[in-house]
Motif scaffolding. Structure first.
Motif, PDB file in Angstrom:
ATOM      1  N   ARG A  21       2.811 -19.025 -10.176  1.00 12.07           N
ATOM      2  CA  ARG A  21       2.613 -17.835 -10.529  1.00 12.07           C
ATOM      3  C   ARG A  21       3.358 -16.795  -9.370  1.00 12.07           C
ATOM      4  NH1 ARG A  21      -3.234 -16.271 -11.854  1.00 12.07           N
ATOM      5  NH2 ARG A  21      -2.277 -14.333 -12.521  1.00 12.07           N
ATOM      6  N   ILE A  22       3.986 -15.780  -9.748  1.00  9.56           N
ATOM      7  CA  ILE A  22       4.581 -15.058  -8.658  1.00  9.56           C
ATOM      8  C   ILE A  22       4.221 -13.504  -9.158  1.00  9.56           C
ATOM      9  CG2 ILE A  22       6.807 -13.872  -8.121  1.00  9.56           C
ATOM     10  CD1 ILE A  22       8.240 -16.280  -8.781  1.00  9.56           C
ATOM     11  N   HIS A  23       3.592 -12.991  -8.045  1.00 14.15           N
ATOM     12  CA  HIS A  23       3.063 -11.601  -7.980  1.00 14.15           C
ATOM     13  C   HIS A  23       4.216 -10.429  -7.318  1.00 14.15           C
ATOM     14  CE1 HIS A  23       0.236  -8.198  -8.176  1.00 14.15           C
ATOM     15  NE2 HIS A  23       0.671  -7.947  -6.935  1.00 14.15           N
ATOM     16  N   ARG A  24       4.721  -9.728  -8.151  1.00 14.09           N
ATOM     17  CA  ARG A  24       5.753  -8.826  -7.704  1.00 14.09           C
ATOM     18  C   ARG A  24       5.097  -7.653  -6.945  1.00 14.09           C
ATOM     19  NH1 ARG A  24      10.606 -10.479  -8.478  1.00 14.09           N
ATOM     20  NH2 ARG A  24      11.283 -12.004  -9.894  1.00 14.09           N
ATOM     21  N   ARG A  25       5.454  -7.295  -5.908  1.00 15.82           N
ATOM     22  CA  ARG A  25       4.850  -6.094  -5.233  1.00 15.82           C
ATOM     23  C   ARG A  25       5.275  -4.623  -5.767  1.00 15.82           C
ATOM     24  NH1 ARG A  25       5.865  -6.800   0.939  1.00 15.82           N
ATOM     25  NH2 ARG A  25       8.135  -7.208   0.077  1.00 15.82           N
ATOM     26  N   LYS A  26       4.589  -3.809  -5.905  1.00 21.84           N
ATOM     27  CA  LYS A  26       4.947  -2.539  -6.440  1.00 21.84           C
ATOM     28  C   LYS A  26       6.225  -2.216  -5.647  1.00 21.84           C
ATOM     29  CE  LYS A  26       3.327   2.444  -6.708  1.00 21.84           C
ATOM     30  NZ  LYS A  26       2.151   3.280  -5.922  1.00 21.84           N
ATOM     31  N   ALA A  27       7.117  -1.419  -6.392  1.00 22.09           N
ATOM     32  CA  ALA A  27       8.432  -0.907  -5.801  1.00 22.09           C
ATOM     33  C   ALA A  27       8.103   0.142  -4.857  1.00 22.09           C
ATOM     34  CB  ALA A  27       9.289  -0.439  -6.880  1.00 22.09           C
ATOM     35  N   LEU A  28       8.552   0.033  -3.537  1.00 18.58           N
ATOM     36  CA  LEU A  28       8.466   1.239  -2.576  1.00 18.58           C
ATOM     37  C   LEU A  28       9.325   2.293  -3.008  1.00 18.58           C
ATOM     38  CD1 LEU A  28       7.564   1.503   0.436  1.00 18.58           C
ATOM     39  CD2 LEU A  28       9.921   0.961   1.057  1.00 18.58           C
ATOM     40  N   THR A  29       8.242   3.499  -2.832  1.00 11.22           N
ATOM     41  CA  THR A  29       8.992   4.798  -3.102  1.00 11.22           C
ATOM     42  C   THR A  29       9.336   5.606  -1.831  1.00 11.22           C
ATOM     43  OG1 THR A  29       6.950   6.114  -3.091  1.00 11.22           O
ATOM     44  CG2 THR A  29       7.399   4.922  -5.277  1.00 11.22           C
ATOM     45  N   ARG A  30       9.976   6.482  -1.951  1.00 11.62           N
ATOM     46  CA  ARG A  30      10.341   7.376  -0.781  1.00 11.62           C
ATOM     47  C   ARG A  30       9.278   7.859  -0.262  1.00 11.62           C
ATOM     48  NH1 ARG A  30      12.222  12.852   0.347  1.00 11.62           N
ATOM     49  NH2 ARG A  30      13.893  12.963   1.896  1.00 11.62           N
ATOM     50  N   ASP A  31       8.469   8.369  -1.082  1.00 15.19           N
ATOM     51  CA  ASP A  31       7.142   9.075  -0.734  1.00 15.19           C
ATOM     52  C   ASP A  31       6.101   7.876   0.228  1.00 15.19           C
ATOM     53  OD1 ASP A  31       5.194  11.555  -0.666  1.00 15.19           O
ATOM     54  OD2 ASP A  31       3.944   9.785  -1.693  1.00 15.19           O
ATOM     55  N   ASP A  32       6.221   6.857  -0.147  1.00 13.84           N
ATOM     56  CA  ASP A  32       5.439   5.950   0.437  1.00 13.84           C
ATOM     57  C   ASP A  32       5.844   5.675   1.720  1.00 13.84           C
ATOM     58  OD1 ASP A  32       3.809   5.382  -1.846  1.00 13.84           O
ATOM     59  OD2 ASP A  32       5.043   3.675  -2.386  1.00 13.84           O
ATOM     60  N   MET A  33       7.191   5.479   1.919  1.00 13.92           N
ATOM     61  CA  MET A  33       8.007   5.329   3.077  1.00 13.92           C
ATOM     62  C   MET A  33       7.691   6.525   4.000  1.00 13.92           C
ATOM     63  SD  MET A  33      11.982   4.980   3.909  1.00 13.92           S
ATOM     64  CE  MET A  33      12.249   6.786   3.541  1.00 13.92           C
ATOM     65  N   LEU A  34       7.848   7.928   3.574  1.00 15.88           N
ATOM     66  CA  LEU A  34       7.671   8.792   4.686  1.00 15.88           C
ATOM     67  C   LEU A  34       6.281   9.111   5.044  1.00 15.88           C
ATOM     68  CD1 LEU A  34       9.864  11.565   2.885  1.00 15.88           C
ATOM     69  CD2 LEU A  34      10.561  10.445   4.609  1.00 15.88           C
ATOM     70  N   ARG A  35       5.207   8.815   4.263  1.00 20.77           N
ATOM     71  CA  ARG A  35       3.952   8.411   4.471  1.00 20.77           C
ATOM     72  C   ARG A  35       3.498   7.557   5.631  1.00 20.77           C
ATOM     73  NH1 ARG A  35       1.096  12.426   1.934  1.00 20.77           N
ATOM     74  NH2 ARG A  35       2.022  13.281   0.146  1.00 20.77           N
ATOM     75  N   ALA A  36       4.102   6.515   5.628  1.00 18.90           N
ATOM     76  CA  ALA A  36       4.058   5.447   6.613  1.00 18.90           C
ATOM     77  C   ALA A  36       4.741   5.973   7.765  1.00 18.90           C
ATOM     78  CB  ALA A  36       4.646   4.059   5.997  1.00 18.90           C
ATOM     79  N   ALA A  37       5.805   6.612   7.802  1.00 21.31           N
ATOM     80  CA  ALA A  37       6.471   6.971   8.907  1.00 21.31           C
ATOM     81  C   ALA A  37       5.701   8.046   9.534  1.00 21.31           C
ATOM     82  CB  ALA A  37       7.851   7.507   8.667  1.00 21.31           C
ATOM     83  N   LEU A  38       5.090   9.094   8.786  1.00 18.41           N
ATOM     84  CA  LEU A  38       4.265  10.089   9.230  1.00 18.41           C
ATOM     85  C   LEU A  38       2.903   9.661  10.063  1.00 18.41           C
ATOM     86  CD1 LEU A  38       3.470  13.038   9.863  1.00 18.41           C
ATOM     87  CD2 LEU A  38       2.335  12.735   7.341  1.00 18.41           C
ATOM     88  N   ARG A  39       2.402   8.442   9.628  1.00 20.66           N
ATOM     89  CA  ARG A  39       1.277   7.835  10.072  1.00 20.66           C
ATOM     90  C   ARG A  39       1.667   7.292  11.499  1.00 20.66           C
ATOM     91  NH1 ARG A  39      -0.112   6.267   4.873  1.00 20.66           N
ATOM     92  NH2 ARG A  39       1.099   4.171   5.019  1.00 20.66           N
ATOM     93  N   ILE A  40       2.827   6.591  11.786  1.00 19.58           N
ATOM     94  CA  ILE A  40       3.290   6.393  12.879  1.00 19.58           C
ATOM     95  C   ILE A  40       3.584   7.409  13.802  1.00 19.58           C
ATOM     96  CG2 ILE A  40       5.388   5.069  14.075  1.00 19.58           C
ATOM     97  CD1 ILE A  40       5.640   3.522  11.575  1.00 19.58           C
TER      98      ILE A  40
END
Length: 242
Positions: A21-40
Protein backbone atom coordinates in the motif's frame (compact mmCIF):
# COMPACT_ATOMS: atom_id res chain seq x y z
CA UNK A 1 9.99 -4.29 6.33
CA UNK A 2 8.13 -6.19 9.03
CA UNK A 3 4.54 -5.36 9.87
CA UNK A 4 5.44 -3.86 13.24
CA UNK A 5 8.03 -1.44 11.88
CA UNK A 6 5.37 1.17 11.06
CA UNK A 7 5.11 3.51 8.07
CA UNK A 8 8.24 4.68 6.34
CA UNK A 9 8.85 7.75 4.23
CA UNK A 10 11.59 9.51 2.32
CA UNK A 11 12.08 13.13 1.39
CA UNK A 12 11.40 12.46 -2.25
CA UNK A 13 9.21 9.40 -2.56
CA UNK A 14 5.83 8.09 -1.44
CA UNK A 15 5.29 6.57 2.00
CA UNK A 16 4.73 2.86 2.49
CA UNK A 17 1.92 2.45 5.01
CA UNK A 18 1.96 -1.32 4.81
CA UNK A 19 3.22 -3.94 2.36
CA UNK A 20 1.72 -3.26 -1.02
CA UNK A 21 0.00 0.00 0.00
CA UNK A 22 1.40 3.39 -1.02
CA UNK A 23 0.21 6.61 0.57
CA UNK A 24 0.94 9.62 -1.63
CA UNK A 25 1.58 12.86 0.18
CA UNK A 26 -0.36 16.01 -0.54
CA UNK A 27 1.25 18.03 -3.32
CA UNK A 28 3.35 20.92 -2.03
CA UNK A 29 1.90 24.31 -2.89
CA UNK A 30 3.70 27.64 -3.16
CA UNK A 31 1.74 28.88 -0.15
CA UNK A 32 2.88 25.87 1.93
CA UNK A 33 6.48 26.56 0.98
CA UNK A 34 6.31 30.29 1.72
CA UNK A 35 4.68 29.75 5.11
CA UNK A 36 7.38 27.27 6.06
CA UNK A 37 10.04 29.75 4.92
CA UNK A 38 8.38 32.48 7.01
CA UNK A 39 8.47 30.23 10.08
CA UNK A 40 12.22 29.75 9.61
CA UNK A 41 12.82 33.49 9.21
CA UNK A 42 10.65 34.30 12.24
CA UNK A 43 12.51 31.79 14.40
CA UNK A 44 16.08 32.02 13.13
CA UNK A 45 16.43 35.07 10.87
CA UNK A 46 16.87 35.56 7.14
CA UNK A 47 20.45 34.27 7.24
CA UNK A 48 19.21 30.83 8.30
CA UNK A 49 16.98 30.44 5.25
CA UNK A 50 18.23 28.35 2.34
CA UNK A 51 16.63 25.90 -0.05
CA UNK A 52 18.38 23.06 1.77
CA UNK A 53 17.13 24.25 5.16
CA UNK A 54 13.62 24.75 3.77
CA UNK A 55 13.63 21.33 2.13
CA UNK A 56 14.54 19.75 5.44
CA UNK A 57 11.73 21.59 7.23
CA UNK A 58 9.22 20.40 4.61
CA UNK A 59 10.74 16.91 4.30
CA UNK A 60 11.16 17.48 0.57
CA UNK A 61 13.96 17.33 -1.94
CA UNK A 62 15.30 20.93 -2.07
CA UNK A 63 15.50 20.73 -5.85
CA UNK A 64 11.71 20.33 -6.04
CA UNK A 65 11.26 23.67 -4.30
CA UNK A 66 12.65 25.50 -7.31
CA UNK A 67 9.37 24.80 -9.09
CA UNK A 68 7.77 27.39 -6.82
CA UNK A 69 10.74 29.76 -6.40
CA UNK A 70 13.48 29.69 -9.07
CA UNK A 71 15.98 31.46 -6.79
CA UNK A 72 16.48 32.58 -3.23
CA UNK A 73 15.64 36.13 -4.32
CA UNK A 74 12.29 34.88 -5.59
CA UNK A 75 11.78 33.08 -2.28
CA UNK A 76 12.46 36.28 -0.32
CA UNK A 77 10.07 38.23 -2.56
CA UNK A 78 7.47 35.56 -1.92
CA UNK A 79 7.87 35.98 1.86
CA UNK A 80 7.35 39.73 1.50
CA UNK A 81 4.22 39.10 -0.58
CA UNK A 82 2.92 36.65 2.00
CA UNK A 83 3.42 39.05 4.91
CA UNK A 84 1.95 42.03 3.04
CA UNK A 85 -1.09 39.93 2.09
CA UNK A 86 -2.08 40.18 5.77
CA UNK A 87 -2.42 43.95 5.36
CA UNK A 88 -5.64 45.34 3.97
CA UNK A 89 -6.31 49.03 3.38
CA UNK A 90 -9.77 49.66 4.76
CA UNK A 91 -12.41 51.23 2.53
CA UNK A 92 -12.78 54.91 3.37
CA UNK A 93 -15.86 55.52 5.48
CA UNK A 94 -17.70 58.87 5.50
CA UNK A 95 -14.79 60.53 3.72
CA UNK A 96 -12.47 59.96 6.68
CA UNK A 97 -9.26 59.16 4.81
CA UNK A 98 -7.13 60.13 7.81
CA UNK A 99 -8.73 57.48 10.01
CA UNK A 100 -8.12 54.91 7.27
CA UNK A 101 -4.44 55.84 7.00
CA UNK A 102 -4.09 55.72 10.78
CA UNK A 103 -5.70 52.27 10.96
CA UNK A 104 -3.49 51.03 8.10
CA UNK A 105 -0.37 52.33 9.88
CA UNK A 106 -1.26 50.46 13.07
CA UNK A 107 -2.00 47.30 11.08
CA UNK A 108 1.41 47.58 9.38
CA UNK A 109 3.07 48.07 12.77
CA UNK A 110 1.29 44.98 14.16
CA UNK A 111 2.61 42.88 11.27
CA UNK A 112 6.13 44.23 11.77
CA UNK A 113 6.08 43.52 15.50
CA UNK A 114 4.82 39.98 14.80
CA UNK A 115 7.54 39.38 12.16
CA UNK A 116 10.52 41.56 13.18
CA UNK A 117 13.01 39.44 11.21
CA UNK A 118 11.02 40.14 8.04
CA UNK A 119 11.10 43.94 8.44
CA UNK A 120 14.49 44.34 6.68
CA UNK A 121 13.00 42.47 3.71
CA UNK A 122 9.95 44.74 3.68
CA UNK A 123 12.27 47.74 3.44
CA UNK A 124 14.99 46.42 1.12
CA UNK A 125 13.35 43.92 -1.26
CA UNK A 126 11.49 46.65 -3.21
CA UNK A 127 14.91 48.11 -4.03
CA UNK A 128 15.98 44.92 -5.81
CA UNK A 129 13.97 45.61 -8.98
CA UNK A 130 12.37 48.49 -10.88
CA UNK A 131 8.83 49.31 -9.81
CA UNK A 132 7.05 47.55 -12.67
CA UNK A 133 9.14 44.39 -12.27
CA UNK A 134 8.38 43.86 -8.60
CA UNK A 135 6.07 40.99 -7.59
CA UNK A 136 2.45 42.03 -7.95
CA UNK A 137 1.71 41.30 -4.30
CA UNK A 138 4.25 43.88 -3.16
CA UNK A 139 2.54 46.58 -5.27
CA UNK A 140 -0.98 46.02 -3.97
CA UNK A 141 -0.48 48.24 -0.91
CA UNK A 142 0.81 51.08 -3.12
CA UNK A 143 -2.15 50.77 -5.50
CA UNK A 144 -4.69 50.66 -2.66
CA UNK A 145 -3.23 53.69 -0.88
CA UNK A 146 -3.08 55.71 -4.09
CA UNK A 147 -6.72 54.86 -4.76
CA UNK A 148 -7.62 55.93 -1.23
CA UNK A 149 -5.78 59.24 -1.53
CA UNK A 150 -7.22 60.10 -4.95
CA UNK A 151 -10.65 59.28 -3.56
CA UNK A 152 -9.94 61.68 -0.69
CA UNK A 153 -9.41 64.53 -3.16
CA UNK A 154 -5.67 64.50 -3.93
CA UNK A 155 -4.77 64.74 -7.60
CA UNK A 156 -2.76 61.71 -8.81
CA UNK A 157 0.63 63.44 -8.44
CA UNK A 158 -0.35 64.74 -5.02
CA UNK A 159 -1.50 61.26 -4.01
CA UNK A 160 1.90 59.83 -4.95
CA UNK A 161 3.65 62.54 -2.93
CA UNK A 162 1.36 61.87 0.04
CA UNK A 163 2.05 58.12 -0.18
CA UNK A 164 5.80 58.68 -0.18
CA UNK A 165 5.61 60.96 2.85
CA UNK A 166 3.26 58.66 4.75
CA UNK A 167 4.97 55.37 3.99
CA UNK A 168 8.48 56.78 4.41
CA UNK A 169 7.52 57.92 7.91
CA UNK A 170 5.90 54.56 8.65
CA UNK A 171 8.94 52.52 7.62
CA UNK A 172 11.25 54.81 9.56
CA UNK A 173 9.11 54.51 12.68
CA UNK A 174 9.08 50.71 12.50
CA UNK A 175 12.85 50.48 12.06
CA UNK A 176 13.38 52.87 14.95
CA UNK A 177 10.98 50.98 17.22
CA UNK A 178 12.65 47.65 16.55
CA UNK A 179 16.05 49.18 17.30
CA UNK A 180 14.81 50.17 20.75
CA UNK A 181 13.70 46.71 21.79
CA UNK A 182 14.56 45.93 25.41
CA UNK A 183 17.80 43.97 25.80
CA UNK A 184 16.87 42.18 29.05
CA UNK A 185 13.16 42.57 29.90
CA UNK A 186 13.51 40.83 33.29
CA UNK A 187 16.09 43.34 34.57
CA UNK A 188 14.63 46.10 36.77
CA UNK A 189 17.36 48.70 36.22
CA UNK A 190 16.71 50.61 32.97
CA UNK A 191 20.41 51.00 32.17
CA UNK A 192 20.91 47.25 32.40
CA UNK A 193 17.64 46.38 30.66
CA UNK A 194 18.74 48.26 27.54
CA UNK A 195 22.34 47.12 27.69
CA UNK A 196 23.49 50.75 27.95
CA UNK A 197 25.86 49.86 30.76
CA UNK A 198 28.23 48.57 28.07
CA UNK A 199 28.71 52.12 26.75
CA UNK A 200 31.59 54.23 28.14
CA UNK A 201 30.02 56.92 30.38
CA UNK A 202 32.28 59.70 29.13
CA UNK A 203 31.54 59.05 25.46
CA UNK A 204 27.80 58.43 25.77
CA UNK A 205 26.75 60.41 28.81
CA UNK A 206 23.64 61.86 27.15
CA UNK A 207 22.43 58.53 25.81
CA UNK A 208 22.95 56.80 29.16
CA UNK A 209 21.07 59.59 30.92
CA UNK A 210 18.00 58.83 28.77
CA UNK A 211 17.75 55.21 29.94
CA UNK A 212 14.39 55.70 31.66
CA UNK A 213 12.87 57.48 28.66
CA UNK A 214 14.19 54.83 26.28
CA UNK A 215 12.93 51.99 28.47
CA UNK A 216 9.42 53.47 28.60
CA UNK A 217 9.17 53.77 24.80
CA UNK A 218 5.59 53.14 23.63
CA UNK A 219 5.63 52.27 19.94
CA UNK A 220 1.90 52.61 19.37
CA UNK A 221 1.73 56.00 21.11
CA UNK A 222 4.81 57.29 19.28
CA UNK A 223 3.26 56.16 16.01
CA UNK A 224 0.10 58.13 16.68
CA UNK A 225 2.08 61.24 17.62
CA UNK A 226 4.03 61.03 14.36
CA UNK A 227 0.86 60.41 12.37
CA UNK A 228 -0.66 63.55 13.88
CA UNK A 229 2.14 65.54 12.25
CA UNK A 230 2.16 63.68 8.93
CA UNK A 231 -1.61 63.64 8.48
CA UNK A 232 -1.87 67.26 9.61
CA UNK A 233 0.59 68.26 6.89
CA UNK A 234 -1.30 66.28 4.24
CA UNK A 235 -4.57 67.80 5.41
CA UNK A 236 -3.08 71.26 4.90
CA UNK A 237 -1.88 70.35 1.40
CA UNK A 238 -5.31 69.05 0.47
CA UNK A 239 -6.99 72.20 1.79
CA UNK A 240 -4.57 74.41 -0.16
CA UNK A 241 -5.23 72.53 -3.36
CA UNK A 242 -8.97 72.83 -2.86
Amino acid sequence: MSADEGPRSTATGPRLDSPGRIHRRKALTRDDMLRAALRIVDAEGVEALSMRRLGKALDRDPMRLYRHAPSKDALLDGIVELVLSELRVSTMHDGNWEATLRATAHAFRAIAVAHPNVVPLLVTRPLAAPLALRPRGTLRLLEDLLELLVGAGFDPDGALHAYRLYFGFLQGHILNELQERVHDPDETDDLLRLGLHHLPPREFARLRSLASALASYDGARELDEGLDIVLGGLRGQLASAA
